[in-house]
Design a protein around this motif. Structure first.
Motif, PDB file in Angstrom:
ATOM      1  N   GLY A 162      61.627 119.622  40.523  1.00 44.99           N
ATOM      2  CA  GLY A 162      60.485 120.351  41.047  1.00 44.99           C
ATOM      3  C   GLY A 162      59.627 119.569  42.017  1.00 44.99           C
ATOM      4  N   VAL A 163      60.105 118.408  42.456  1.00 42.33           N
ATOM      5  CA  VAL A 163      59.336 117.595  43.405  1.00 42.33           C
ATOM      6  C   VAL A 163      59.362 118.215  44.796  1.00 42.33           C
ATOM      7  CG1 VAL A 163      59.234 115.353  44.575  1.00 42.33           C
ATOM      8  CG2 VAL A 163      59.657 115.467  42.111  1.00 42.33           C
ATOM      9  N   PHE A 164      60.499 118.770  45.177  1.00 44.53           N
ATOM     10  CA  PHE A 164      60.666 119.343  46.509  1.00 44.53           C
ATOM     11  C   PHE A 164      60.532 120.866  46.434  1.00 44.53           C
ATOM     12  CE2 PHE A 164      63.279 115.464  46.309  1.00 44.53           C
ATOM     13  CZ  PHE A 164      62.579 114.698  47.232  1.00 44.53           C
ATOM     14  N   GLY A 165      59.723 121.408  47.337  1.00 42.81           N
ATOM     15  CA  GLY A 165      59.418 122.832  47.297  1.00 42.81           C
ATOM     16  C   GLY A 165      60.610 123.708  47.635  1.00 42.81           C
ATOM     17  N   ARG A 166      60.454 124.999  47.324  1.00 47.84           N
ATOM     18  CA  ARG A 166      61.551 125.946  47.516  1.00 47.84           C
ATOM     19  C   ARG A 166      61.071 127.315  47.985  1.00 47.84           C
ATOM     20  NH1 ARG A 166      64.162 126.310  41.695  1.00 47.84           N
ATOM     21  NH2 ARG A 166      65.317 128.047  42.617  1.00 47.84           N
ATOM     22  N   ARG A 167      59.756 127.493  48.174  1.00 47.69           N
ATOM     23  CA  ARG A 167      59.240 128.832  48.447  1.00 47.69           C
ATOM     24  C   ARG A 167      58.711 128.979  49.872  1.00 47.69           C
ATOM     25  NH1 ARG A 167      55.576 131.156  43.610  1.00 47.69           N
ATOM     26  NH2 ARG A 167      53.969 130.392  45.016  1.00 47.69           N
ATOM     27  N   LEU A 168      58.867 130.176  50.390  1.00 50.36           N
ATOM     28  CA  LEU A 168      58.213 130.601  51.622  1.00 50.36           C
ATOM     29  C   LEU A 168      57.184 131.649  51.223  1.00 50.36           C
ATOM     30  CD1 LEU A 168      58.348 130.257  54.759  1.00 50.36           C
ATOM     31  CD2 LEU A 168      59.704 132.363  54.779  1.00 50.36           C
ATOM     32  N   ASN A 169      55.942 131.450  51.642  1.00 47.38           N
ATOM     33  CA  ASN A 169      54.834 132.270  51.165  1.00 47.38           C
ATOM     34  C   ASN A 169      54.301 133.177  52.270  1.00 47.38           C
ATOM     35  OD1 ASN A 169      54.631 130.760  48.554  1.00 47.38           O
ATOM     36  ND2 ASN A 169      54.097 129.096  49.946  1.00 47.38           N
ATOM     37  N   VAL A 170      54.013 134.415  51.911  1.00 41.36           N
ATOM     38  CA  VAL A 170      53.473 135.404  52.844  1.00 41.36           C
ATOM     39  C   VAL A 170      52.051 135.746  52.403  1.00 41.36           C
ATOM     40  CG1 VAL A 170      53.787 137.679  53.884  1.00 41.36           C
ATOM     41  CG2 VAL A 170      55.792 136.338  53.193  1.00 41.36           C
ATOM     42  N   TRP A 171      51.101 135.628  53.340  1.00 38.28           N
ATOM     43  CA  TRP A 171      49.689 135.870  53.047  1.00 38.28           C
ATOM     44  C   TRP A 171      49.163 137.032  53.882  1.00 38.28           C
ATOM     45  CZ3 TRP A 171      46.978 132.232  49.857  1.00 38.28           C
ATOM     46  CH2 TRP A 171      47.686 131.062  49.561  1.00 38.28           C
ATOM     47  N   ASN A 172      48.229 137.769  53.301  1.00 34.64           N
ATOM     48  CA  ASN A 172      47.442 138.737  54.059  1.00 34.64           C
ATOM     49  C   ASN A 172      46.369 137.947  54.802  1.00 34.64           C
ATOM     50  OD1 ASN A 172      45.087 140.546  54.575  1.00 34.64           O
ATOM     51  ND2 ASN A 172      46.402 142.089  53.630  1.00 34.64           N
ATOM     52  N   LEU A 173      46.415 137.955  56.126  1.00 32.78           N
ATOM     53  CA  LEU A 173      45.554 137.085  56.924  1.00 32.78           C
ATOM     54  C   LEU A 173      44.079 137.445  56.783  1.00 32.78           C
ATOM     55  CD1 LEU A 173      45.370 134.796  59.019  1.00 32.78           C
ATOM     56  CD2 LEU A 173      45.717 136.510  60.809  1.00 32.78           C
TER      57      LEU A 173
END
Length: 271
Positions: A162-173
Motif C-alpha cells: 500500500g505504499v504506492f498509490g493505485r487510484r485516479l480520483n474525479v472531483w466536482n470542481l
C-alpha cells in the motif's frame, strides 16, 4: 543571476505560475509570480519574476508549521492556478509523512494560506498531481505514494504494502467533493495527469510509473467518467539492478499545445 533558497532540504519538486490559462478572459492577469512548493519540507516560496525578469527575487515564504497547523497537510507537490485566481497545491501526505491526498489553497493576490480546498468528504489515501477542466466542472487527481516510506528511494520491499498509490480520483470542481475513483491496479503508481488543451475537451491522460500503462480518461453519459488503457510500456529485462525487470517509471506526461502528440518521460529506461 542566481536565486539561492534560504533553506536546505526543501526539495523544489514542482513549480507553477500564479495565473493560468483559465484566466484568459481577464486581461489584467499576469504570470509574474512563480509558486514553488517543497516536497520534503512542506515550505512554500513565492518568487517575483515580473519586477525584474532577469533577476527573480523571493517575495514571500510560507513556513511548514503554518501548513501543518492550518491544514493538517504536508509534503506539497504540484501548484496550479484556479479559475478564480487562487492557487491550488496538491499534497502528498500529512505532517507525519503518512499518505493523505487533497489540496491546500493560497490567495491568488496576497498568497496567504487560506486552508484546505476540499469540502467535508472522503480524502484520497495519497495524492500527487492534478488537472481540471472548468467547462466540465471536473478536477482529476492522481495517487502518488506514502512519502515516509518511498521518500528514501524505490525499494521492492514496499511493493504490495500500500505504499504506492493505485487510484485516479474525479472531483466536482465547484462543490470540491470527490465523486468517482478508479482503481488502476496494485502498485500502478499513477502520477502525471493532463487534460487536452482544448477547453471544451472532455478527455485526458494519466501515466502510471510502475505499471508502465497510460490510461485515457473521458466523460461519458450522465456526467460520469471512464478510463481505458491506451499505452503499455513493457518492463525491461536487466541484470545488476534491484529487480530482474525494470519498469519504465513514467514520471511525466506532456501533451502538445495542438493536442496532436503525447510525450512521456520514462525515467528509469532513460527515454
Amino acid at each position: 543571476h542566481r536565486l539561492p533558497m534560504p533553506n536546505l532540504k526543501d526539495e523544489l519538486h514542482s513549480s507553477g505560475w500564479s495565473a493560468g490559462c483559465t484566466c484568459f478572459d481577464n486581461i489584467t492577469t499576469k504570470r509574474n509570480k512563480l509558486i514553488l512548493p517543497c516536497l520534503i519540507s512542506s515550505r512554500i516560496y513565492v518568487v517575483d519574476v515580473g519586477s525584474q525578469c532577469r533577476a527573480p527575487r523571493l517575495c514571500k515564504m510560507i513556513e511548514p508549521v503554518d501548513v501543518f497547523w492550518k491544514c493538517n497537510k504536508g509534503y506539497l507537490n504540484v501548484p496550479r492556478s484556479l479559475p478564480n485566481g487562487d492557487i491550488l497545491i496538491a499534497n502528498v501526505g500529512d505532517p507525519s509523512g503518512n499518505g493523505k491526498g487533497g489540496f491546500i489553497v493560497l490567495d491568488g493576490e496576497t498568497f496567504e494560506l487560506k486552508g484546505n480546498w476540499e469540502n467535508e468528504c472522503e480524502t484520497p489515501l495519497t495524492g500527487y498531481d492534478f488537472w481540471y477542466q472548468p467547462r466540465h466542472n471536473v478536477l482529476i487527481s492522481s495517487a502518488g505514494f506514502v512519502l515516509k516510506c518511498a521518500g528514501y528511494g524505490f525499494n521492492p520491499d514496499d511493493l504490495k504494502k500500500g505504499v504506492f498509490g493505485r487510484r485516479l480520483n474525479v472531483w466536482n470542481l465547484s462543490c470540491r467533493t470527490l465523486t468517482q475513483c478508479f482503481d488502476l491496479g496494485e502498485d500502478s503508481l499513477p502520477l502525471s495527469v493532463k487534460f487536452l488543451h482544448n477547453p471544451d475537451a472532455a478527455e485526458g491522460y494519466v501515466s502510471c510509473a510502475l505499471s508502465g500503462i497510460v490510461y485515457r480518461f473521458y466523460k461519458c453519459e450522465a456526467n460520469n467518467w471512464a478510463v481505458e488503457e491506451v499505452i503499455r510500456i513493457p518492463a525491461k529485462d536487466v541484470t545488476g539492478w534491484i529487480m530482474p525487470k525494470m519498469p519504465a517509471f513514467t514520471v511525466d506526461l506532456i501533451i502538445s499545445t495542438d493536442d496532436r502528440y503525447l510525450y512521456l518521460s520514462n525515467w528509469l529506461h532513460g527515454d
